[in-house]
Design a protein around this motif. Structure first.
Motif, PDB file in Angstrom:
ATOM      1  N   TYR A  46       0.827  -1.206   0.000  1.00 57.16           N
ATOM      2  CA  TYR A  46       0.000   0.000   0.000  1.00 57.16           C
ATOM      3  C   TYR A  46       0.859   1.253   0.000  1.00 57.16           C
ATOM      4  O   TYR A  46       1.979   1.275   0.511  1.00 57.16           O
ATOM      5  CB  TYR A  46      -0.917  -0.012   1.236  1.00 57.16           C
ATOM      6  N   CYS A  54      -4.063   7.120   3.164  1.00 60.52           N
ATOM      7  CA  CYS A  54      -3.194   5.949   3.067  1.00 60.52           C
ATOM      8  C   CYS A  54      -2.087   6.039   4.125  1.00 60.52           C
ATOM      9  O   CYS A  54      -1.734   7.129   4.551  1.00 60.52           O
ATOM     10  CB  CYS A  54      -2.568   5.862   1.669  1.00 60.52           C
ATOM     11  N   PRO A  55      -1.546   4.914   4.571  1.00 57.66           N
ATOM     12  CA  PRO A  55      -1.875   3.559   4.114  1.00 57.66           C
ATOM     13  C   PRO A  55      -3.186   3.059   4.700  1.00 57.66           C
ATOM     14  O   PRO A  55      -3.525   3.361   5.841  1.00 57.66           O
ATOM     15  CB  PRO A  55      -0.695   2.730   4.627  1.00 57.66           C
ATOM     16  N   GLU A  57      -6.096  -0.502   3.879  1.00 59.73           N
ATOM     17  CA  GLU A  57      -6.368  -1.680   3.048  1.00 59.73           C
ATOM     18  C   GLU A  57      -7.553  -1.403   2.128  1.00 59.73           C
ATOM     19  O   GLU A  57      -8.616  -2.005   2.248  1.00 59.73           O
ATOM     20  CB  GLU A  57      -6.596  -2.901   3.924  1.00 59.73           C
ATOM     21  N   CYS A  61      -5.464   2.685  -2.228  1.00 65.61           N
ATOM     22  CA  CYS A  61      -4.124   2.765  -1.643  1.00 65.61           C
ATOM     23  C   CYS A  61      -3.174   1.697  -2.166  1.00 65.61           C
ATOM     24  O   CYS A  61      -1.976   1.739  -1.854  1.00 65.61           O
ATOM     25  CB  CYS A  61      -4.205   2.659  -0.118  1.00 65.61           C
ATOM     26  N   ARG A  62      -3.649   0.771  -2.961  1.00 67.68           N
ATOM     27  CA  ARG A  62      -2.775  -0.292  -3.446  1.00 67.68           C
ATOM     28  C   ARG A  62      -1.752   0.263  -4.435  1.00 67.68           C
ATOM     29  O   ARG A  62      -2.063   1.117  -5.261  1.00 67.68           O
ATOM     30  CB  ARG A  62      -3.581  -1.397  -4.111  1.00 67.68           C
ATOM     31  N   THR A  63      -0.545  -0.269  -4.356  1.00 68.43           N
ATOM     32  CA  THR A  63       0.511   0.162  -5.278  1.00 68.43           C
ATOM     33  C   THR A  63       0.488  -0.602  -6.590  1.00 68.43           C
ATOM     34  O   THR A  63       1.139  -0.208  -7.549  1.00 68.43           O
ATOM     35  CB  THR A  63       1.897  -0.039  -4.650  1.00 68.43           C
TER      36      THR A  63
END
Length: 231
Positions: A46, A54-55, A57, A61-63
């Protein structure tokens, strides 16, 4: 025994520990140790505080990067229920992001020998270390780090800053620490010499973890980060 001296815990008075954006490892004296992603499904990394909320779940926020079970990572600072982790692949290429702390487990404890330090180590394209053994069993570490934007056809020639390490090190098998004096000689770590180049090393799993105090090169060039042996 994996014991760092109390001096290492006090390293870097000029650099307070920060749990802000996940930018990799902090300076020596801040958290850095080997962890393993728990068994189960792959876990997404994240983004950090540069993105609002962020961070967390959440999909936003996912990279876009995931870490598979039993991947070994270097765990650094924490922020709430998240830990900043960095993984270097076999070519020294880095992946960094926040991972839920509950997704991490202790890594197996494997005894090391002095020979396990020997080799050429990389941290991304701009930092490398070479560790060799002398006939009397000592270890010699040499390396170079640089910072500055890379030149492209559309950008002018950048200013590049360099750092160089050249030190004879002693290790208990897992850890080492040293100071480089103004005369260039290596000496045992000296907490009072905050203006000199000070380096803490940890050999963990596939990594050589390096943390310095930002005094080992021009304009704050740092060797800090996890290195992978590439030769």
């Amino acid at each position: 025994m994996r014991l760092l001296s109390a001096a290492l815990a006090l390293l870097l008075a000029p650099f307070a520990a920060q749990a802000a954006d996940c930018l990799g490892l902090g300076p020596a004296g801040t958290p850095a140790d080997l962890r393993m992603v728990r068994d189960g499904p792959s876990r997404p990394l994240y983004r950090g505080a540069e993105d609002a909320g962020c961070p967390a779940e959440t999909a936003a926020c996912r990279t876009g990067t995931t870490l598979g079970p039993r991947f070994r990572v270097v765990a650094g600072e924490t922020s709430g229920p998240f830990t900043c982790v960095t993984r270097a692949d076999a070519r020294g290429r880095l992946t960094t992001g926040w991972l839920p702390t509950e997704a991490l487990a202790p890594a197996p404890d494997v005894p090391l020998r002095a020979a396990d330090w020997v080799g050429r180590w990389h941290n991304g394209p701009d930092r490398y270390l070479v560790v060799t053994a002398t006939l009397d069993g000592a270890l010699v570490l040499r390396g170079e780090a640089r910072s500055g934007a890379r030149t492209t056809r559309r950008t002018p020639r950048p200013t590049v800053h360099h750092g160089v390490l050249d030190a004879r090190i002693e290790t208990d098998g897992d850890d080492a620490a040293f100071t480089i004096g103004e005369d260039g000689a290596t000496r045992p770590d000296v907490p009072e010499e905050a203006a000199l180049c000070r380096v803490a090393l940890r050999r963990r799993g596939p990594y050589l973890i390096v943390q310095d105090n930002g005094r080992c090169g021009e304009a704050g060039v740092s060797f800090t980060g996890p290195y992978r042996r590439t030769g």
